[in-house]
Design a protein around this motif. Structure first.
Motif, mmCIF file in Angstrom:
data_model
loop_
_atom_site.group_PDB
_atom_site.id
_atom_site.type_symbol
_atom_site.label_atom_id
_atom_site.label_comp_id
_atom_site.label_asym_id
_atom_site.label_seq_id
_atom_site.Cartn_x
_atom_site.Cartn_y
_atom_site.Cartn_z
ATOM 1 N N ALA A 65 0.839 -1.205 0.000
ATOM 2 C CA ALA A 65 0.000 0.000 0.000
ATOM 3 C C ALA A 65 0.869 1.247 0.000
ATOM 4 C CB ALA A 65 -0.920 -0.001 1.214
ATOM 5 N N ASP A 66 2.037 1.150 0.612
ATOM 6 C CA ASP A 66 2.951 2.293 0.677
ATOM 7 C C ASP A 66 3.748 2.484 -0.606
ATOM 8 O OD1 ASP A 66 2.149 2.878 3.244
ATOM 9 O OD2 ASP A 66 3.770 1.742 4.190
ATOM 10 N N MET A 67 3.750 1.482 -1.471
ATOM 11 C CA MET A 67 4.503 1.575 -2.719
ATOM 12 C C MET A 67 3.598 2.133 -3.810
ATOM 13 S SD MET A 67 6.817 -1.871 -2.822
ATOM 14 C CE MET A 67 5.628 -3.101 -2.273
ATOM 15 N N ALA A 68 3.697 3.412 -4.020
ATOM 16 C CA ALA A 68 2.845 4.070 -5.017
ATOM 17 C C ALA A 68 3.074 3.460 -6.398
ATOM 18 C CB ALA A 68 3.131 5.564 -5.044
ATOM 19 N N GLY A 69 1.988 3.111 -7.034
ATOM 20 C CA GLY A 69 2.040 2.617 -8.401
ATOM 21 C C GLY A 69 2.436 1.157 -8.547
ATOM 22 N N ASP A 70 2.631 0.446 -7.438
ATOM 23 C CA ASP A 70 3.006 -0.968 -7.545
ATOM 24 C C ASP A 70 1.768 -1.836 -7.375
ATOM 25 O OD1 ASP A 70 4.158 -3.433 -7.649
ATOM 26 O OD2 ASP A 70 5.614 -3.077 -6.061
ATOM 27 N N ASP A 71 1.003 -1.926 -8.448
ATOM 28 C CA ASP A 71 -0.222 -2.729 -8.406
ATOM 29 C C ASP A 71 0.068 -4.213 -8.266
ATOM 30 O OD1 ASP A 71 -1.903 -0.558 -8.600
ATOM 31 O OD2 ASP A 71 -2.192 -0.750 -10.763
ATOM 32 N N LYS A 72 1.161 -4.671 -8.855
ATOM 33 C CA LYS A 72 1.461 -6.097 -8.839
ATOM 34 C C LYS A 72 1.663 -6.611 -7.414
ATOM 35 C CE LYS A 72 4.449 -9.651 -10.694
ATOM 36 N NZ LYS A 72 5.652 -9.976 -11.422
ATOM 37 N N ALA A 73 2.458 -5.925 -6.612
ATOM 38 C CA ALA A 73 2.720 -6.366 -5.231
ATOM 39 C C ALA A 73 1.432 -6.371 -4.414
ATOM 40 C CB ALA A 73 3.771 -5.471 -4.569
ATOM 41 N N TRP A 74 0.602 -5.352 -4.588
ATOM 42 C CA TRP A 74 -0.665 -5.276 -3.866
ATOM 43 C C TRP A 74 -1.585 -6.430 -4.256
ATOM 44 C CZ3 TRP A 74 -3.005 -2.920 0.116
ATOM 45 C CH2 TRP A 74 -4.403 -3.019 0.194
ATOM 46 N N LYS A 75 -1.754 -6.617 -5.551
ATOM 47 C CA LYS A 75 -2.664 -7.663 -6.030
ATOM 48 C C LYS A 75 -2.180 -9.055 -5.613
ATOM 49 C CE LYS A 75 -4.485 -5.033 -9.912
ATOM 50 N NZ LYS A 75 -5.775 -4.767 -9.351
ATOM 51 N N GLU A 76 -0.889 -9.302 -5.661
ATOM 52 C CA GLU A 76 -0.351 -10.601 -5.254
ATOM 53 C C GLU A 76 -0.576 -10.852 -3.767
ATOM 54 O OE1 GLU A 76 3.740 -10.821 -6.488
ATOM 55 O OE2 GLU A 76 3.188 -11.149 -8.582
ATOM 56 N N ALA A 77 -0.321 -9.836 -2.942
ATOM 57 C CA ALA A 77 -0.509 -9.994 -1.492
ATOM 58 C C ALA A 77 -1.981 -10.212 -1.158
ATOM 59 C CB ALA A 77 0.033 -8.772 -0.755
ATOM 60 N N ALA A 78 -2.857 -9.449 -1.784
ATOM 61 C CA ALA A 78 -4.297 -9.607 -1.535
ATOM 62 C C ALA A 78 -4.792 -10.956 -2.046
ATOM 63 C CB ALA A 78 -5.073 -8.464 -2.192
ATOM 64 N N HIS A 79 -4.320 -11.344 -3.209
ATOM 65 C CA HIS A 79 -4.743 -12.617 -3.797
ATOM 66 C C HIS A 79 -4.304 -13.803 -2.928
ATOM 67 C CE1 HIS A 79 -6.101 -15.139 -7.112
ATOM 68 N NE2 HIS A 79 -5.023 -15.879 -6.918
ATOM 69 N N THR A 80 -3.103 -13.742 -2.409
ATOM 70 C CA THR A 80 -2.596 -14.806 -1.541
ATOM 71 C C THR A 80 -3.435 -14.917 -0.276
ATOM 72 O OG1 THR A 80 -0.351 -14.551 -2.389
ATOM 73 C CG2 THR A 80 -0.582 -15.599 -0.228
ATOM 74 N N LEU A 81 -3.712 -13.776 0.352
ATOM 75 C CA LEU A 81 -4.528 -13.783 1.563
ATOM 76 C C LEU A 81 -5.948 -14.277 1.269
ATOM 77 C CD1 LEU A 81 -4.879 -13.266 4.546
ATOM 78 C CD2 LEU A 81 -5.184 -10.825 4.037
ATOM 79 N N LYS A 82 -6.491 -13.850 0.151
ATOM 80 C CA LYS A 82 -7.841 -14.287 -0.243
ATOM 81 C C LYS A 82 -7.882 -15.809 -0.405
ATOM 82 C CE LYS A 82 -9.014 -14.000 -4.541
ATOM 83 N NZ LYS A 82 -9.348 -13.468 -5.878
ATOM 84 N N GLY A 83 -6.913 -16.369 -1.086
ATOM 85 C CA GLY A 83 -6.885 -17.816 -1.298
ATOM 86 C C GLY A 83 -6.734 -18.593 -0.002
ATOM 87 N N SER A 84 -5.866 -18.115 0.884
ATOM 88 C CA SER A 84 -5.684 -18.775 2.178
ATOM 89 C C SER A 84 -6.967 -18.727 2.994
ATOM 90 C CB SER A 84 -4.559 -18.104 2.961
ATOM 91 O OG SER A 84 -3.341 -18.218 2.290
ATOM 92 N N ALA A 85 -7.605 -17.571 2.994
ATOM 93 C CA ALA A 85 -8.844 -17.399 3.760
ATOM 94 C C ALA A 85 -9.941 -18.309 3.217
ATOM 95 C CB ALA A 85 -9.285 -15.939 3.736
ATOM 96 N N ARG A 86 -10.046 -18.407 1.917
ATOM 97 C CA ARG A 86 -11.057 -19.290 1.330
ATOM 98 C C ARG A 86 -10.764 -20.753 1.663
ATOM 99 N NH1 ARG A 86 -12.030 -16.533 -4.616
ATOM 100 N NH2 ARG A 86 -13.450 -14.921 -3.863
ATOM 101 N N GLY A 87 -9.495 -21.103 1.702
ATOM 102 C CA GLY A 87 -9.115 -22.477 1.982
ATOM 103 C C GLY A 87 -9.580 -22.964 3.343
ATOM 104 N N VAL A 88 -9.558 -22.070 4.337
ATOM 105 C CA VAL A 88 -9.968 -22.479 5.683
ATOM 106 C C VAL A 88 -11.412 -22.104 5.994
ATOM 107 C CG1 VAL A 88 -7.624 -22.400 6.604
ATOM 108 C CG2 VAL A 88 -9.121 -20.401 6.862
ATOM 109 N N GLY A 89 -12.060 -21.393 5.081
ATOM 110 C CA GLY A 89 -13.451 -21.004 5.321
ATOM 111 C C GLY A 89 -13.600 -19.700 6.078
ATOM 112 N N ALA A 90 -12.626 -18.814 5.961
ATOM 113 C CA ALA A 90 -12.715 -17.480 6.575
ATOM 114 C C ALA A 90 -13.364 -16.552 5.542
ATOM 115 C CB ALA A 90 -11.329 -16.981 6.991
ATOM 116 N N TRP A 91 -14.674 -16.730 5.388
ATOM 117 C CA TRP A 91 -15.400 -16.090 4.288
ATOM 118 C C TRP A 91 -15.384 -14.568 4.348
ATOM 119 C CZ3 TRP A 91 -14.972 -19.917 1.488
ATOM 120 C CH2 TRP A 91 -15.386 -21.201 1.835
#
Length: 136
Positions: A65-91
């Motif tokens: 979030a602090d890295m202006a213009g770095d969409d890739k790092a943000w999307k990868e971090a969010a995507h990883t957390l989203k997948g982990s959360a879905r895996g355990v049922g943290a809807w």
């Protein structure tokens, strides 16, 4: 605390793929149990790993979030957390990170991290309490 199957709430919302998500619990233990075939030792191991990963993922999101213009790092971090959360049922956490994954504005990202922090805290507290109960 009650057995894993007793964590089903009275009020339910539809989870992914026709599963049921609970409104009052940060993690759907019925969902998790389906993938562990009810093996509590495996559930405990997965929840422990998920708990460890939560802080790492939130830190990565904050850094991105602090890295202006770095969409890739943000999307990868969010995507990883989203997948982990879905895996355990943290809807709720999975839904929030799915929304966060789409954010392109730095200020919006910083603001959403506070909400994710609350959800991560709820999941962490739930896991800690559950694992402590399972050990006794």
């Amino acid at each position: 605390m009650q057995p894993a199957t007793a964590h089903i709430s009275e009020s339910r919302t539809a989870g992914p793929e026709g599963t049921a998500a609970t409104d009052s619990r940060p993690i759907d233990l019925v969902h998790l149990s389906k993938f562990t075939m009810g093996r509590r030792d495996l559930e405990a191991e997965i929840l422990g790993l998920f708990r460890q990963q939560l802080a790492v993922s939130l830190d990565k999101l904050a850094a991105a979030a602090d890295m202006a213009g770095d969409d890739k790092a943000w999307k990868e971090a969010a995507h990883t957390l989203k997948g982990s959360a879905r895996g355990v049922g943290a809807w709720a956490l999975a839904d929030a990170t799915a929304d966060a994954e789409l954010l392109t504005s730095g200020p919006d990202r910083v603001a959403v991290i506070a909400g994710l922090d609350v959800l991560v805290g709820a999941a962490t507290g739930f896991i800690d309490e559950l694992l402590e109960d399972w050990q006794s």
